[in-house]
Scaffold this active site. Structure first.
Site, short mmCIF file in Angstrom:
data_model
loop_
_atom_site.label_atom_id
_atom_site.label_comp_id
_atom_site.label_asym_id
_atom_site.label_seq_id
_atom_site.Cartn_x
_atom_site.Cartn_y
_atom_site.Cartn_z
N ASN A 91 31.43 31.28 32.11
CA ASN A 91 32.50 30.45 31.52
C ASN A 91 31.91 29.38 30.59
OD1 ASN A 91 31.40 28.64 33.29
ND2 ASN A 91 33.28 28.17 34.40
N THR B 283 28.06 25.31 32.11
CA THR B 283 26.67 24.83 32.07
C THR B 283 25.76 25.85 31.39
OG1 THR B 283 26.32 25.73 34.30
CG2 THR B 283 26.86 23.39 34.14
N GLY B 284 26.25 27.04 31.16
CA GLY B 284 25.46 28.05 30.47
C GLY B 284 25.49 27.82 28.97
N VAL C 253 34.73 32.96 37.00
CA VAL C 253 34.86 33.87 38.15
C VAL C 253 35.66 33.27 39.31
CG1 VAL C 253 32.79 35.20 37.62
CG2 VAL C 253 32.62 33.23 39.16
N LYS D 16 34.21 25.61 43.76
CA LYS D 16 35.03 26.81 43.54
C LYS D 16 34.21 28.05 43.18
CE LYS D 16 39.04 26.16 41.27
NZ LYS D 16 39.93 25.53 40.25
N TYR E 236 27.68 21.44 46.58
CA TYR E 236 26.84 22.62 46.29
C TYR E 236 26.38 23.27 47.60
CZ TYR E 236 22.94 25.25 44.16
OH TYR E 236 22.07 26.24 43.72
N LYS F 141 27.51 26.95 49.05
CA LYS F 141 26.52 28.02 49.21
C LYS F 141 26.47 28.51 50.67
CE LYS F 141 24.84 28.57 45.03
NZ LYS F 141 25.03 29.86 44.32
#
Ligand code: UDP
Length: 328
Positions: free
Chosen positions: A35, A38-39, A60, A94, A148, A152
């Site tokens: 999305n 952060t990429g 996703v 999420k 986080y 996870k």
């Protein structure tokens, strides 16, 4: 033979993009999904020209639709630095909870094998050293890292439930600190922080007294471990990381030496819940995958430093524009 297809989420991120490279090299048809919070598309620009690669711009955490067959899914979408969690805590929660659920559902529908990216953060601030896969962890659910760490941990629980209840083929990799080219220079993580500071001629900021430890794994070693885990028949979590442990203070000195600069080290407050020590026990990876890291920190740091040095100069001073792009 029919072409094998793999879906890699977080494809425009640091680890996701290196995984895409590996699967393209292995001859797969790769569907990369991101999305772009952060990429960064520049990480996969070279792949966009490849006939083996297809990019899907999608979050996703929302229903995931991929036409056609899929052999494998690798779920690597997630912010992964403490600075990111603070800025986008809900999205962080999420992507590893709702996102994992969507991808497990997709794997089930496609009869695909799925590998999810978990993390050493499931061990929290560990009371067992080094960390074996059997250790349950010491996590603060409502601290700054909780969004986080707990997402996870939930991801692992959900993945194992799909494995035991639905008989889905699942793999869980617990990733320890990893570094290499394509890390974001300004994401706050210690390695790009130190190298960026050295290149800008700033002092290196060590948090706390610098006696906390980390163990850094070069990205190519990590990708090899993940590839082997995916191809194995082992469904329980496996640590992948480099056990070569170092204090953050010694690491700062290594960076100063490597960059041949004369920066000083300055000390800042230790962030809340910052783990004091972290070192993977990789006995399982050695035994099951016949894997161990091959690239020393000296070698890996040099490659990574050369990468950051080769970036255009303004990249050194630019704040990552991630969060301006994201306005939901
Ligand atoms: N750290 C530091 N200076 C910095 C950035 C980080 O001393 O400019 C420390 C941080 O407090 C932590 C370690 O380096 O103890 C690794 O931090 P990072 O954010 O890279 O990863 P994580 O804490 O998730 O392992």
């Amino acid at each position: 033979m029919e072409e094998r297809r793999v879906l890699i989420t977080g494809c425009a991120g640091f680890l996701g993009s290196h995984l895409c490279d590996r699967f393209v090299k292995e001859g797969y048809e790769v569907i990369g999904m991101d999305n772009l919070i952060t990429g960064d598309l520049s990480n996969i620009e070279h792949l966009l020209k490849s006939e083996q690669f297809e990019f899907h711009h999608h979050d996703v955490a929302k229903y995931v639709h991929v036409p056609g067959d899929l052999d494998y899914i690798l779920h690597f979408a997630s912010p992964a630095s403490p600075i990111d969690y603070l800025k986008i805590p809900i999205q962080t929660l999420k992507v590893s909870s709702l996102g994992t659920h969507n991808l497990l559902g997709l794997a089930k529908a496609k009869n695909a094998r799925i590998l999810v990216a978990s993390t050493s953060e499931v061990y929290g601030d560990p009371l067992v050293h080094p960390q074996t896969e059997e250790y349950y962890g010491n996590v603060n659910p409502i601290g700054p890292r909780g969004v986080y760490d707990e997402a996870k941990r939930f991801q692992e629980a959900l993945t194992m439930a799909y494995h035991t209840f639905h008989g889905l083929e699942t793999r869980i990799v617990r990733i320890f600190n990893t570094y290499g080219p394509r890390m974001r220079l300004n994401d706050g993580r210690v390695l790009p922080a130190f190298i960026g500071q050295a290149l800008r001629g700033e002092d290196l900021t060590v948090f706390g007294d610098g006696k906390q430890t980390r163990s850094f794994c070069y990205v190519d070693d990590l990708v090899e471990g993940i590839y082997r885990l995916l191809m194995s028949d082992y469904a329980a979590p496996v640590n992948i990381g480099n056990p070569d442990e170092i204090t953050i203070l010694d690491f700062a000195e290594e960076v100063i030496k490597l960059t041949n600069t004369s920066q000083k080290i300055i000390f800042k407050d230790l962030p809340k819940d910052d783990p004091l020590q972290r070192q993977p026990d990789i006995a399982k990876a050695k035994e099951i995958l016949n894997w161990s890291p091959q690239i020393s920190r000296a070698e890996g740091l040099k490659i990574t430093f050369d990468y950051f040095k080769s970036l255009p100069e303004d990249a050194l001073f630019k704040e990552h524009n991630t969060f301006e792009k994201f306005n939901k």
